[in-house]
Design a protein around this motif. Structure first.
Motif, mmCIF file in Angstrom:
data_model
loop_
_atom_site.group_PDB
_atom_site.id
_atom_site.type_symbol
_atom_site.label_atom_id
_atom_site.label_comp_id
_atom_site.label_asym_id
_atom_site.label_seq_id
_atom_site.Cartn_x
_atom_site.Cartn_y
_atom_site.Cartn_z
ATOM 1 N N ARG A 15 33.171 39.286 34.893
ATOM 2 C CA ARG A 15 33.056 39.964 36.186
ATOM 3 C C ARG A 15 31.631 39.852 36.683
ATOM 4 O O ARG A 15 30.680 40.107 35.947
ATOM 5 N N ARG B 197 31.973 41.630 42.877
ATOM 6 C CA ARG B 197 33.327 42.189 42.952
ATOM 7 C C ARG B 197 34.352 41.207 42.409
ATOM 8 O O ARG B 197 35.559 41.403 42.574
ATOM 9 N N GLN B 198 33.880 40.163 41.778
ATOM 10 C CA GLN B 198 34.778 39.104 41.324
ATOM 11 C C GLN B 198 35.269 39.346 39.899
ATOM 12 O O GLN B 198 34.542 39.849 39.050
ATOM 13 N N ARG B 199 36.499 38.928 39.677
ATOM 14 C CA ARG B 199 37.061 38.870 38.321
ATOM 15 C C ARG B 199 37.466 37.410 38.109
ATOM 16 O O ARG B 199 38.264 36.865 38.874
ATOM 17 N N LEU B 200 36.900 36.795 37.093
ATOM 18 C CA LEU B 200 37.088 35.357 36.886
ATOM 19 C C LEU B 200 37.659 35.109 35.497
ATOM 20 O O LEU B 200 37.140 35.630 34.505
ATOM 21 N N GLN C 243 39.510 32.533 40.027
ATOM 22 C CA GLN C 243 39.269 33.833 40.650
ATOM 23 C C GLN C 243 40.576 34.621 40.706
ATOM 24 O O GLN C 243 41.593 34.096 41.162
ATOM 25 N N LEU D 188 42.556 37.718 42.390
ATOM 26 C CA LEU D 188 42.469 38.539 43.590
ATOM 27 C C LEU D 188 43.143 39.882 43.331
ATOM 28 O O LEU D 188 43.998 39.999 42.450
ATOM 29 N N PHE E 216 30.042 32.525 45.984
ATOM 30 C CA PHE E 216 30.819 33.616 46.590
ATOM 31 C C PHE E 216 30.063 34.111 47.816
ATOM 32 O O PHE E 216 29.435 35.168 47.784
ATOM 33 N N ASP F 23 30.510 37.816 48.988
ATOM 34 C CA ASP F 23 30.368 38.923 48.041
ATOM 35 C C ASP F 23 28.908 39.349 47.953
ATOM 36 O O ASP F 23 28.084 38.705 47.301
ATOM 37 N N GLY G 221 40.927 42.797 41.063
ATOM 38 C CA GLY G 221 40.526 41.449 41.429
ATOM 39 C C GLY G 221 39.636 41.516 42.637
ATOM 40 O O GLY G 221 39.422 42.602 43.204
ATOM 41 N N ALA G 222 39.135 40.375 43.047
ATOM 42 C CA ALA G 222 38.265 40.334 44.218
ATOM 43 C C ALA G 222 39.082 40.693 45.453
ATOM 44 O O ALA G 222 40.266 40.371 45.523
#
Lengths: 216, 312
Positions: free
Chosen positions: A88, A91-94, A125, A127, A154, A157, B204-205
């Motif tokens: 993370r 605000r991203q979760r990868l 990514q 969402l 990003f 972000d 998530g984003a």
């Protein structure tokens, strides 16, 4: 007999307001909507999501106990990632995925496509709601992650620093390193992990710091 | 390897299946003219010199399974090859049409093939065999010339057959297109996120700002997903630099190579490459005419459809 150290949890407010401090009163502390450390306003937090406990009399450990959104630990130096691992940033979760080598069909035909530079890893990514978003192939060597510059960007972000992290692929290994970003780079816990003084954790949108000291 | 192979292919009589030696013009079994009578045909509006165009061979339903007349004569474009049977500047061979395919990209770049009325391209089956290209299926595509145009059909090949976008073309969700050495698949609109009944939302984003999001994916060799691009913009540009999707190190692309505009039932793909070409994949079994100057991709080779005299 050695006493266990004093532990306090400091919940960091996103708006920079005063921290909420919660002391660990027993050998176990739970985090979640209904946990000892109550994070009840976050729709991404399950009723019990993380469990802190003393593995023996004096070493504190943490484990992910459900909810699906994970417990993320801020990377201090660098951290090795494997296929299925998660990051993370901002605000991203990868999610890290392994790229499997191409194989011809039984009749010897290979499906034509873009050239494959021996890619081993891909960053996907996630969402909100669980959909897959953008994806990046990681080349051998350094892959820079940042807001506007680098291989993985990003632009929308604001919580991602201009130069945020570096993902280094060396052979079959992938190592992530934080480049002094403002908001940190976090990796998802995959097993019970020992906690060090000053570790930062991210659960849903909640960020907290664990302070471990000697009991007076 | 293929040069010799093409010129030495035995000829199977379409009438009686008799195997005839390479170069035969009449069947040793039934005496039939192996290449059929030539006919004078005026090309409608193509601007090519009037030529004798052999009639097109009807395509049996379900495609061609057996070996037919060798249809492509292959010539090296530069070096003189001792075995080259007929230089292109010579009189049109009875088996050929006044058209050629010039390889503009791929390992055989620069080579020219004279088109015959009817060709089946394959790695192991067909009249034009390309054993060295692993991206060509055992039987890949059928090509025929009719009324001055090249017609194409994908014989359910693994990699597909691609044709130039003249100016713009609709790509349906799930459809493929290629530019330079790169393959893309337009996946359409992002579906709405599932609502978790438990009350906890999957983290998530946040979705990119701007409403409905569209997904474009690059496809790697081997049919694997590569990079993916999610955009809510009304237009997505692809090229070498300053595009929404840029490949700065890829000199097979124009600076701004193409644009994709998502609409209700797909996306409009517009070619801006000024001749380099943006190609779309044909649906299997669908016939598609190709005009002079347009390109096709079969396996690693991108070829341009040209009049034989165009360069001489």
């Amino acid at each position: 007999m050695r006493l266990r150290p004093a532990v306090t949890f400091h919940v960091v407010r996103a708006d920079g307001g005063p921290e909420v401090t919660v002391p660990m009163r027993n050998d176990v502390l739970t985090c979640g909507k209904k946990g000892d450390l109550a994070l009840h306003l976050d729709p991404f937090v399950a009723s019990t999501q993380a469990r802190f406990a003393f593995a023996d009399r004096h070493r504190l450990a943490v484990e992910d106990v459900g909810g699906g959104n994970g417990v993320f630990l801020r990377v201090r130096r660098e951290h090795e990632l494997t296929g299925g691992g998660e990051l993370r940033v901002g605000r991203q979760r990868l999610v890290v995925e392994s790229v499997v080598p191409s194989t011809p069909a039984p009749d010897g035909t290979l499906v034509w496509g873009s050239p494959d530079k021996d890619y081993r890893f891909k960053l996907v990514q996630m969402l909100e709601g669980g959909l897959r978003g953008s994806a990046w192939l990681l080349k051998d060597g350094d892959n820079y992650l940042g807001r506007n510059s680098g291989e993985v960007t990003f632009p929308t972000d604001a919580f991602v620093s201009s130069r945020h992290a570096c993902l280094r692929v060396q052979g079959k290994r992938l190592v992530v390193r934080d480049l002094g970003s403002s908001n940190g780079t976090f990796v998802r816990l995959v097993a019970p992990t020992l906690v060090e003084d000053g570790d930062h954790f991210l659960i849903g949108r909640e960020l907290f710091r664990v302070q471990i000291g000697r009991r007076a | 390897m293929s040069t010799a192979l093409f010129s030495r292919l035995a000829i199977v009589c379409p009438g009686c299946d008799q195997l005839n030696p390479a170069g035969a013009s009449r069947c040793t079994g039934c005496g039939a003219d192996l290449f059929g009578p030539a006919e004078d045909t005026v090309e409608p509006g193509q601007g090519a010199p009037p030529q004798s165009i052999p009639p097109s061979t009807p395509i049996p339903p379900g495609g061609i399974r057996r070996r037919q007349i060798p249809v492509l004569e292959h010539h090296e474009s530069s070096a003189t090859v001792a075995q080259t049977p007929i230089p292109l500047k010579n009189k049109v061979h009875p088996a050929g049409s006044p058209f050629v395919l010039t390889v503009v990209s791929g390992p055989r770049k620069g080579e020219r093939f004279r088109l015959a009325p009817h060709t089946v391209i394959g790695r192991t089956r067909g009249t034009l065999l390309v054993p060295e290209d692993p991206f060509i299926s055992p039987q890949h595509a059928t090509l025929w010339v009719r009324d001055g145009r090249l017609h194409l059909r994908d014989e359910a090949s693994a990699s597909g057959v691609f044709v130039s976008v003249a100016t713009q073309e609709l790509v349906v969700p799930g459809g493929y297109f290629c530019l330079g050495d790169r393959l893309f698949r337009y996946l359409g609109a992002l579906p709405p996120a599932a609502i978790s009944p438990a009350g906890t939302i999957v983290y998530g984003a946040p979705l990119p700002p701007g409403g409905t999001c569209y997904v474009l994916e690059e496809r790697l060799v081997g049919g694997r997903s590569g990079a993916a691009f999610v955009s809510a913009q009304p237009l997505i540009s692809i090229g070498r630099k300053d595009c929404d999707i840029s490949f700065p190190d890829d000199d097979t692309l124009a600076p701004r190579h193409c644009e994709l505009t998502p609409i209700a039932d797909g996306a409009v793909l517009r070619d801006l490459s000024e001749g380099l070409g943006t190609l779309v994949r044909l649906q299997p079994g669908v016939e598609r005419p190709v005009k002079l100057g347009e390109q096709i991709r079969v396996g690693q080779a991108v070829m341009r459809f040209e009049a034989a005299e165009a360069r001489r």
